[in-house]
Write a protein that holds these residues in place. Structure first.
Motif, PDB file in Angstrom:
ATOM      1  N   ASP A 228       1.075  -1.389   0.008  1.00 55.96           N
ATOM      2  CA  ASP A 228       0.073  -0.247  -0.088  1.00 55.96           C
ATOM      3  C   ASP A 228       1.041   1.493   0.095  1.00 55.96           C
ATOM      4  N   ALA A 229       2.006   1.203   0.722  1.00 53.64           N
ATOM      5  CA  ALA A 229       3.321   2.621   0.836  1.00 53.64           C
ATOM      6  C   ALA A 229       3.919   2.332  -0.487  1.00 53.64           C
ATOM      7  N   GLY A 230       4.277   1.592  -1.598  1.00 54.37           N
ATOM      8  CA  GLY A 230       4.676   1.607  -2.974  1.00 54.37           C
ATOM      9  C   GLY A 230       6.228   0.946  -2.614  1.00 54.37           C
ATOM     10  N   LEU A 231       6.009   0.169  -1.245  1.00 55.38           N
ATOM     11  CA  LEU A 231       7.373  -0.405  -1.007  1.00 55.38           C
ATOM     12  C   LEU A 231       7.704  -1.521  -1.321  1.00 55.38           C
ATOM     13  N   GLU A 232       8.829  -1.869  -1.624  1.00 56.15           N
ATOM     14  CA  GLU A 232       9.461  -3.360  -1.504  1.00 56.15           C
ATOM     15  C   GLU A 232      10.901  -3.920  -0.975  1.00 56.15           C
ATOM     16  N   LEU A 233      10.584  -5.289  -0.146  1.00 63.30           N
ATOM     17  CA  LEU A 233      11.787  -4.888   0.678  1.00 63.30           C
ATOM     18  C   LEU A 233      12.907  -6.067  -0.153  1.00 63.30           C
ATOM     19  N   VAL A 234      13.739  -5.461  -0.431  1.00 61.46           N
ATOM     20  CA  VAL A 234      15.064  -6.356  -1.004  1.00 61.46           C
ATOM     21  C   VAL A 234      16.026  -7.056  -0.042  1.00 61.46           C
ATOM     22  N   VAL A 235      16.423  -8.507  -1.320  1.00 62.85           N
ATOM     23  CA  VAL A 235      17.630  -8.955   0.037  1.00 62.85           C
ATOM     24  C   VAL A 235      18.425  -9.100  -0.877  1.00 62.85           C
ATOM     25  N   ILE A 236      19.952  -8.568  -0.686  1.00 60.41           N
ATOM     26  CA  ILE A 236      20.602  -8.305  -1.330  1.00 60.41           C
ATOM     27  C   ILE A 236      21.923  -9.663  -0.840  1.00 60.41           C
ATOM     28  N   ASP A 237      22.092 -11.019  -0.932  1.00 63.88           N
ATOM     29  CA  ASP A 237      22.930 -12.502  -1.086  1.00 63.88           C
ATOM     30  C   ASP A 237      23.752 -12.336  -1.326  1.00 63.88           C
ATOM     31  N   THR A 238      24.955 -11.707  -0.238  1.00 63.52           N
ATOM     32  CA  THR A 238      26.214 -12.029  -0.754  1.00 63.52           C
ATOM     33  C   THR A 238      26.945 -12.502  -0.793  1.00 63.52           C
ATOM     34  N   GLY A 239      25.839 -14.947  -1.487  1.00 61.64           N
ATOM     35  CA  GLY A 239      26.561 -15.634  -1.226  1.00 61.64           C
ATOM     36  C   GLY A 239      27.672 -16.279  -0.437  1.00 61.64           C
ATOM     37  N   VAL A 240      27.840 -15.664   0.555  1.00 56.76           N
ATOM     38  CA  VAL A 240      28.774 -15.334   1.787  1.00 56.76           C
ATOM     39  C   VAL A 240      28.272 -16.416   2.813  1.00 56.76           C
ATOM     40  N   LYS A 241      28.407 -18.167   2.800  1.00 55.36           N
ATOM     41  CA  LYS A 241      28.218 -18.683   4.256  1.00 55.36           C
ATOM     42  C   LYS A 241      28.483 -18.272   5.369  1.00 55.36           C
ATOM     43  N   HIS A 242      27.580 -18.548   6.034  1.00 57.88           N
ATOM     44  CA  HIS A 242      27.546 -18.147   8.110  1.00 57.88           C
ATOM     45  C   HIS A 242      27.931 -20.127   7.784  1.00 57.88           C
ATOM     46  N   ALA A 243      28.393 -19.704   9.067  1.00 58.30           N
ATOM     47  CA  ALA A 243      27.371 -21.374   9.844  1.00 58.30           C
ATOM     48  C   ALA A 243      27.875 -21.461  11.815  1.00 58.30           C
ATOM     49  N   HIS A 244      26.716 -21.672  11.925  1.00 62.91           N
ATOM     50  CA  HIS A 244      25.814 -21.723  13.023  1.00 62.91           C
ATOM     51  C   HIS A 244      26.725 -22.416  13.865  1.00 62.91           C
TER      52      HIS A 244
END
Ligand code: ADP
Ligand code: MG
Length: 407
Positions: A228-244
């Motif tokens: 409704d607010a004309g907004l998008e949520l963009v994801v920028i995946d760095t491709g760098v894997k983490h390991a929890h």
């Protein structure tokens, strides 16, 4: 001339979720030789704000995304649980009786990915005492990016937990299923994560975030109103894997526990902004900065919820930016790729941007006016190239529904 539709066109018209369901069903049939009894799915999640606050009994504001993990399930009558995933051509199978022998101490005997679904089966049986249940075959297919901070782990846990809850007639509510997923991840996988991801995967709703109090597990649905607010949520995946399961995540938890114990509180949730001068006197510099991140981040979650309710989503940009700065400078969980993604998005006109997820890799999110999405995409790609980083994967996410049965 109109081309003849191919099966792939039919899948495409069913949408990504339909494709995932079909992939899980196809894998099931190919691997096990018969049709499944049903399919279930659970989403990944993006965390709008509230990072590393979950295991400090604090506040988080995640939302489920449309990327999902699908599972096709068939019953068996021999008390065996068998799992297969598009990740691995080999199925893993174990009699129920052996789950208790393997988890948690001999988990290394199970290939890592299979610890997630088998761990959920184990944790469900531990929790409910449901020992007299049918065996199951489970086949997984997912379009949740792995290790990107979008919680593919909670998606596979949530899909498994809802499928087994329904199949075994356990009648557990979504919050209990989230707790089961967490137990599986902590004890069966050995990753010391909090409850946020599983709660988002279980409770997500369209166009909404989940405002979660991680101490009481009180969860409120908060309208996001991005479209409704004309907004998008963009994801920028760095491709760098983490390991929890290894490294910095555990160290940050330990710092938080140390801070809470020196300050004499059960968890950092109990420390307010006003307590920070005292914390600075009592704590070493590193521990103090870890504590300051958690304390200010909790406040930013509360401020974000209030801003969303009172002024709408266009008003939360500065809070996202402040959250990123705190993670970069005080909690020190960002990496150059994430900082580059955030800076590029802001320079290209994003209202706010921050890394999301546990850090040390993964993705950044940016809140962007619809007309600026391409500019943000281009700016991030250009900035990564200029820094010599591998190209990021950039896509938008839409707040979506939590775990459920599909067919
Ligand atoms: P994240 O949750 O950020 O994606 P994690 O390290 O917490 O990253 O979880 C990723 C792990 O979860 C994978 O390495 C794999 O072991 C398991 N996993 C996730 N989705 C699937 C799937 N569809 N099939 C098999 N394993 C999966
Ligand atoms: Mg995870």
């Amino acid at each position: 001339m109109v081309p003849t539709p191919t099966p792939d066109d039919a899948h495409a018209s069913a949408g990504a979720s339909g494709r995932g369901r079909l992939s899980a069903t196809r894998l099931f049939v190919d691997a096990f030789g018969h049709e499944p009894a049903g399919t279930w799915s659970a989403p990944g999640r993006a965390n709008l704000i509230g990072e590393h606050t979950d295991y400090n009994d604090g506040f988080v504001l995640p939302f489920a995304i449309e990327h999902r993990t699908h599972v096709a399930l068939g019953r068996r009558d021999d008390g065996v649980v068998r799992v297969i995933s598009t990740f691995d051509e080999h199925a893993v199978e174990l009699p129920f009786a052996e789950l208790d022998a393997v988890f948690p101490h001999r988990r290394d005997e199970i290939v890592e990915w299979a610890r997630y679904p088998l761990g959920v089966a184990w944790a469900l049986r531990q929790r409910t005492g449901a020992t007299d249940v049918a065996g199951v075959d489970l086949a997984f297919a997912s379009d949740v990016p792995v290790g990107a901070g979008l919680s593919s782990s909670a998606a596979i846990e949530g899909a498994t937990a809802s499928a087994l809850n329904d199949t075994w007639g356990l009648g557990l509510d979504p919050v209990t299923l989230a707790q089961v997923g967490r137990t599986a991840e902590n004890e069966a996988v050995g990753a010391p994560t909090g409850i946020m991801d599983q709660m988002a995967a279980m409770l997500g709703e369209t166009d909404s975030a989940i405002f979660l109090d991680c101490r009481s597990l009180d969860a409120q649905v908060v309208d996001l109103g991005f479209a409704d607010a004309g907004l998008e949520l963009v994801v920028i995946d760095t491709g760098v894997k983490h390991a929890h399961a290894t490294g910095g995540y555990g160290e940050r938890r330990a710092s938080c526990e140390l801070g809470a114990s020196v300050l004499g509180v059960p968890a950092l949730r109990d420390v307010g902004i006003d307590d920070l001068p005292r914390a600075r006197r009592l704590l070493d510099d590193v521990t103090f900065r870890r504590v300051r991140h958690i304390v200010t981040e909790n406040q930013r979650v509360l401020d974000t919820v209030r801003a969303l309710r009172e002024r709408g989503p266009a008003s939360i940009g500065d809070l996202l930016v402040a959250s990123h700065a705190s993670m970069r400078d005080d909690f020190e969980i960002s990496i150059p790729e994430l900082d580059t993604a955030v800076d590029a998005a802001l320079t290209a006109g994003a209202l706010g941007a921050r890394m999301t997820g546990g850090g040390f890799g993964g993705a950044a999110i940016a809140l962007v006016a619809s007309g600026r999405v391409d500019a943000v995409r281009d700016a991030a790609a250009t900035a990564f190239a200029a820094s010599g980083f591998a190209p990021p994967t950039i896509f938008t996410v839409t707040p979506s529904t939590g775990a459920h049965r599909d067919t």
